[in-house]
Design a protein around this motif. Structure first.
Motif, PDB file in Angstrom:
ATOM      1  N   LYS A 299      30.330  22.299  26.695  1.00 18.57           N
ATOM      2  CA  LYS A 299      29.071  22.132  27.427  1.00 18.57           C
ATOM      3  C   LYS A 299      28.349  23.470  27.529  1.00 18.57           C
ATOM      4  N   VAL A 300      27.026  23.395  27.633  1.00 10.79           N
ATOM      5  CA  VAL A 300      26.193  24.589  27.726  1.00 10.79           C
ATOM      6  C   VAL A 300      25.731  24.754  29.177  1.00 10.79           C
ATOM      7  N   TYR A 301      25.784  25.978  29.659  1.00  7.68           N
ATOM      8  CA  TYR A 301      25.372  26.282  31.028  1.00  7.68           C
ATOM      9  C   TYR A 301      24.431  27.483  31.013  1.00  7.68           C
ATOM     10  N   GLU A 302      23.572  27.550  32.022  1.00  7.29           N
ATOM     11  CA  GLU A 302      22.724  28.727  32.210  1.00  7.29           C
ATOM     12  C   GLU A 302      23.292  29.567  33.344  1.00  7.29           C
ATOM     13  N   VAL A 303      23.481  30.851  33.090  1.00  6.70           N
ATOM     14  CA  VAL A 303      24.070  31.746  34.078  1.00  6.70           C
ATOM     15  C   VAL A 303      23.074  31.954  35.221  1.00  6.70           C
ATOM     16  N   ASN A 304      23.496  31.602  36.429  1.00  6.23           N
ATOM     17  CA  ASN A 304      22.650  31.777  37.616  1.00  6.23           C
ATOM     18  C   ASN A 304      22.900  33.111  38.314  1.00  6.23           C
ATOM     19  N   GLU A 305      24.130  33.611  38.185  1.00  6.06           N
ATOM     20  CA  GLU A 305      24.463  34.852  38.885  1.00  6.06           C
ATOM     21  C   GLU A 305      25.740  35.433  38.306  1.00  6.06           C
ATOM     22  N   VAL A 306      25.776  36.751  38.167  1.00  4.15           N
ATOM     23  CA  VAL A 306      27.004  37.478  37.854  1.00  4.15           C
ATOM     24  C   VAL A 306      27.142  38.578  38.902  1.00  4.15           C
ATOM     25  N   GLY A 307      28.370  38.988  39.145  1.00  4.69           N
ATOM     26  CA  GLY A 307      28.557  40.013  40.165  1.00  4.69           C
ATOM     27  C   GLY A 307      29.968  40.542  40.192  1.00  4.69           C
ATOM     28  N   ILE A 308      30.185  41.458  41.139  1.00  4.22           N
ATOM     29  CA  ILE A 308      31.494  42.062  41.359  1.00  4.22           C
ATOM     30  C   ILE A 308      31.899  41.796  42.802  1.00  4.22           C
ATOM     31  N   LEU A 309      33.148  42.076  43.121  1.00  7.01           N
ATOM     32  CA  LEU A 309      33.680  41.884  44.462  1.00  7.01           C
ATOM     33  C   LEU A 309      33.959  43.243  45.091  1.00  7.01           C
ATOM     34  N   ARG A 310      33.374  43.475  46.304  1.00  5.12           N
ATOM     35  CA  ARG A 310      33.492  44.796  46.939  1.00  5.12           C
ATOM     36  C   ARG A 310      33.978  44.782  48.381  1.00  5.12           C
ATOM     37  N   PRO A 311      34.890  44.018  48.875  1.00  5.94           N
ATOM     38  CA  PRO A 311      35.573  42.898  48.236  1.00  5.94           C
ATOM     39  C   PRO A 311      34.803  41.584  48.319  1.00  5.94           C
ATOM     40  N   ASP A 312      33.677  41.556  49.090  1.00  8.60           N
ATOM     41  CA  ASP A 312      32.833  40.359  49.111  1.00  8.60           C
ATOM     42  C   ASP A 312      31.972  40.318  47.851  1.00  8.60           C
ATOM     43  N   GLN A 313      31.428  39.161  47.572  1.00  7.77           N
ATOM     44  CA  GLN A 313      30.628  39.000  46.358  1.00  7.77           C
ATOM     45  C   GLN A 313      29.360  39.844  46.433  1.00  7.77           C
ATOM     46  N   TYR A 314      29.088  40.553  45.337  1.00  7.38           N
ATOM     47  CA  TYR A 314      27.912  41.411  45.274  1.00  7.38           C
ATOM     48  C   TYR A 314      27.258  41.207  43.909  1.00  7.38           C
ATOM     49  N   PRO A 315      26.069  40.578  43.850  1.00 12.01           N
ATOM     50  CA  PRO A 315      25.415  40.301  42.560  1.00 12.01           C
ATOM     51  C   PRO A 315      24.994  41.596  41.860  1.00 12.01           C
ATOM     52  N   VAL A 316      25.088  41.585  40.526  1.00 12.85           N
ATOM     53  CA  VAL A 316      24.648  42.715  39.710  1.00 12.85           C
ATOM     54  C   VAL A 316      23.787  42.182  38.567  1.00 12.85           C
ATOM     55  N   GLU A 317      23.125  43.103  37.876  1.00 12.58           N
ATOM     56  CA  GLU A 317      22.250  42.703  36.769  1.00 12.58           C
ATOM     57  C   GLU A 317      23.038  42.137  35.599  1.00 12.58           C
ATOM     58  N   GLN A 318      24.173  42.768  35.294  1.00  8.89           N
ATOM     59  CA  GLN A 318      24.967  42.325  34.145  1.00  8.89           C
ATOM     60  C   GLN A 318      26.399  42.817  34.273  1.00  8.89           C
ATOM     61  N   LEU A 319      27.303  42.100  33.592  1.00  4.10           N
ATOM     62  CA  LEU A 319      28.692  42.518  33.429  1.00  4.10           C
ATOM     63  C   LEU A 319      28.888  42.899  31.967  1.00  4.10           C
ATOM     64  N   CYS A 320      29.593  44.006  31.754  1.00  5.69           N
ATOM     65  CA  CYS A 320      29.759  44.527  30.398  1.00  5.69           C
ATOM     66  C   CYS A 320      31.218  44.455  29.962  1.00  5.69           C
ATOM     67  N   ALA A 321      31.432  44.700  28.684  1.00  5.94           N
ATOM     68  CA  ALA A 321      32.768  44.615  28.086  1.00  5.94           C
ATOM     69  C   ALA A 321      33.762  45.463  28.863  1.00  5.94           C
ATOM     70  N   GLY A 322      34.951  44.885  29.129  1.00 11.74           N
ATOM     71  CA  GLY A 322      36.014  45.582  29.831  1.00 11.74           C
ATOM     72  C   GLY A 322      35.994  45.402  31.327  1.00 11.74           C
ATOM     73  N   GLN A 323      34.930  44.811  31.876  1.00 13.84           N
ATOM     74  CA  GLN A 323      34.802  44.685  33.322  1.00 13.84           C
ATOM     75  C   GLN A 323      35.287  43.324  33.812  1.00 13.84           C
ATOM     76  N   VAL A 324      35.598  43.283  35.100  1.00 18.47           N
ATOM     77  CA  VAL A 324      36.080  42.064  35.748  1.00 18.47           C
ATOM     78  C   VAL A 324      35.106  41.711  36.869  1.00 18.47           C
ATOM     79  N   GLY A 325      34.720  40.454  36.969  1.00 18.20           N
ATOM     80  CA  GLY A 325      33.790  40.039  38.007  1.00 18.20           C
ATOM     81  C   GLY A 325      33.771  38.538  38.155  1.00 18.20           C
ATOM     82  N   TYR A 326      32.675  38.021  38.709  1.00 18.52           N
ATOM     83  CA  TYR A 326      32.541  36.572  38.885  1.00 18.52           C
ATOM     84  C   TYR A 326      31.258  36.092  38.221  1.00 18.52           C
TER      85      TYR A 326
END
Length: 642
Positions: A299-326
């Motif tokens: 199935k195809v999905y449109e990304v609504n949000e990406v982010g990191i945990l600090r430790p709560d969810q914190y949205p970011v512009e993008q996640l790059c290779a090697g990184q861990v997030g949600y």
């Protein structure tokens, strides 16, 4: 003294024995592969660096640009340990010292977000946090995963390790190496991760870090000079842990110029946003608005949000290779988010990642709604919770007494208890949970009729009600596990006696220091899954080997106590196949038919009694016994042995 039950039924015979030449060779290869030109720093190195992480909590208000962190400045690591060796406390200190949270006296189990975790004081779910740490003039992006320590949740550990390149192996300076320390070490070792040994709780009165260092060197073949002594409670030497993470753990093997490829290693369900997937980005980058595809559902999905945990969810512009997030992509159906799935850009298909081996359930139990009108709501709750805990297996089931429900598979008893508690706390669901059982296999007689009826010659039995007749079976097979017991040598004799009474076969016994011994036994799973740990702690003698008669008699007695009396006599029988092994009788409710007979001929009294007996005999032929649901629940509960 503690027991290790490997949750994946992986025999220890396949693992290299501690201190063997093969272990030393593989560890040497692993260390060399992980250096990658980085300086290896032992715990004895001098010149401690000052931690330059930003301690200002307002930094979370900033807009993080994760693209400025190249792959060589990223470190992904987990904290692994036995229960109560200080994993969560160390995670709290790491969050404080890098400025992810404000340093206060109330920072206890910050990453343990579930109510059940705080009530029981244990970690149930692996939790992720992103840290920023400055060292030697560079700023590093550290992705920390705090993992559970109990054996029932080791599947969480194995999944978390897939997103890491190294681990911190925490050992209590007072307790030393314990069962799950060994299990978690080999999980990391088999994954070829860099292992940094950390000896915690050196501030305790009876702490003996010298003895623990010798244990680590003997059991794991790691030089004692590489051990880092800390007190997570007091914050002693925490900066040296961060230095070791940066200098010893290698960066992930990822390429930002390749097409996006991400592994889903965990997920949760939000009532408003749908599925929130925890991802490890192996290649490329992902940002809001991207069209991504699941290799599992297509199935195809449109990304609504990406982010990191600090430790709560914190949205970011993008996640790059090697990184861990949600990642949030509008997945509303819980079946769409599969643990181990590979996500990629719709226009750039890639080869799916390996994923995870499915967990092997150790314990099965029936789960039914207290009221059948709640079946639909309970089904939705189970689906959402199994999304968050993919090690639980679910099969639809039904019971004549309890109605429609499920047969659930768990990794252990604590896993089952926590799952039930989370259903009640998070979804307000009240359920009936039957007594736990283990799976068996039956090899049928060579008969085309039987094979056609059951579908195959060897069948797996999850429910005791589905056991085939003894005459149809060539042999029964039961699950067997390798258990590791670590104990002071004062209790060896009693422990050996307990293991023999549980049909245990000794495989190995080795002293890890002057006072502690590590024993490995092969056990039938049914003998130890319920109460072996309690028996081990109290050093009781355990059960006798043949328990079918006693178990059958105990259940028959409990049924006799719970089923109400009828107008006719009821026989309760416990049978194996066609052989009755125990019996109890519920006497009939009798009317005193002689109450109006004052004297007179005895033949009249005998005539009245005979007529009453004939009536009860006819009633027994046509009467039905309705077992109350409460009575059925009570006899399923495990009773203490008398």
């Amino acid at each position: 003294m503690l027991l290790l039950l490997p949750p994946l039924l992986r025999p220890f015979a396949r693992l290299h024995t501690p201190g063997s030449a093969a272990t030393r060779r593989l560890l040497h290869i692993s260390r060399n592969r992980r250096k990658d030109g980085l300086r290896t720093v032992s715990s004895q190195d001098s010149g401690e660096q000052t931690v330059k992480g930003n301690n200002n909590p307002q930094r979370d208000k900033e807009n993080y640009d994760l693209s400025k962190y190249p792959v060589e400045n990223i470190r992904n690591f987990s904290i692994i340990a036995h229960v109560d060796h200080g994993k969560s406390t160390l995670a709290d200190r790491l969050l404080e010292i890098t400025g992810a949270i404000i340093k206060t006296e109330h920072n206890k189990q910050v990453l343990d977000k579930l109510q059940v975790e705080r009530e029981r004081g244990i970690t149930v779910k692996a939790q992720t946090a992103t840290l920023f740490y400055s060292h030697a003039g560079k700023t590093y992006l550290l992705n920390l995963i705090d993992t559970p320590g109990h054996v029932d949740f080791s599947y969480e550990v194995s999944r978390s390790l897939s997103a890491c390149q190294g681990v911190l192996l925490i050992v209590d300076a007072n307790e030393g190496i314990q069962a799950q320390t060994v299990a978690n070490f080999f999980l990391a070792f088999e994954s070829q991760l860099m292992i940094i040994p950390v000896i915690n709780k050196i501030d305790l009165k009876h702490a003996n870090p010298d003895r623990v260092e010798k244990q680590i060197e003997k059991v794991f073949d790691i030089p004692k000079e590489e051990c880092i002594r800390i007190s997570a409670k007091l914050g002693t030497n925490i900066d040296r842990v961060l230095e070791a993470v940066v200098e010893k753990i290698p960066p992930p093997r990822a390429n930002i110029s390749d097409p996006m490829r991400a592994l889903v290693f965990d997920s949760t369900y939000d009532h408003y946003r749908g599925v929130i997937a925890s991802i490890a980005l192996f290649d490329g980058l992902v940002q809001k608005g991207d069209k991504i595809m699941s290799s599992y559902t297509k199935k195809v999905y449109e990304v609504n949000e990406v982010g990191i945990l600090r430790p709560d969810q914190y949205p970011v512009e993008q996640l790059c290779a090697g990184q861990v997030g949600y990642l949030v992509a509008g997945m509303k159906d819980v079946k769409e988010a599969q643990i181990g799935d590979t996500l990629y850009l719709q226009k750039h298909p890639v080869e799916p990642l390996a994923g995870f081996k499915p967990a092997k359930p150790m314990v099965f139990a029936g789960m039914y709604p207290i009221d059948q009108s709640e079946y639909t709501n309970l089904r939705k709750a189970v689906e959402k919770l199994t999304l968050n805990d993919s090690s639980v297996t679910v099969h639809r089931d039904s019971s004549p007494a309890l109605g429609a429900g499920w047969r659930l598979g768990f990794l252990g008893l604590l896993h089952m208890e926590v799952f039930n508690q989370r259903l009640e706390q998070e979804y307000n669901a009240s359920v009936i949970l039957t007594a736990p059982t283990v799976p068996y296999k039956a090899v049928l007689q060579l008969s085309s009729k039987l094979i056609k009826e059951y579908g195959e010659e060897e069948i797996t039995i999850l429910n005791p009600c589905h056991f085939p007749d003894r005459n149809q079976v060539k042999e029964y097979l039961e699950p067997v596990v390798i258990g590791t017991i670590l104990s002071p040598d004062d209790y060896i004799g009693k422990i050996i006696s307990l293991c023999k009474n549980r049909r245990g076969i000794q495989k190995n016994m080795v002293y890890i220091d002057e006072q502690r011994v590590m024993m490995q036994y092969q056990f039938p799973l049914n003998e130890i899954v319920v109460d072996f740990y309690d028996s081990l702690k109290s050093l009781s003698s355990g059960y006798a080997r043949e328990k079918a008669y006693f178990s059958g008699k105990a259940i028959a007695e409990r049924l006799k106590e719970t089923i109400p009396q009828q107008l006719f006599e009821i026989a309760i029988q416990a049978a194996i196949g066609g052989k009755v092994i125990a019996r109890e009788t519920i006497k009939a409710v009798r009317k005193n038919v002689l109450a109006k007979c004052y004297g007179g001929d005895i033949t009249r009294k005998m005539k009245l009694l005979k007529r009453q007996a004939e009536g009860k005999k006819r009633m027994r032929k046509i009467g039905n016994v309705e077992i109350p649901k409460d009575a059925f629940i009570n006899i399923l509960k495990r009773q203490k042995d008398k």
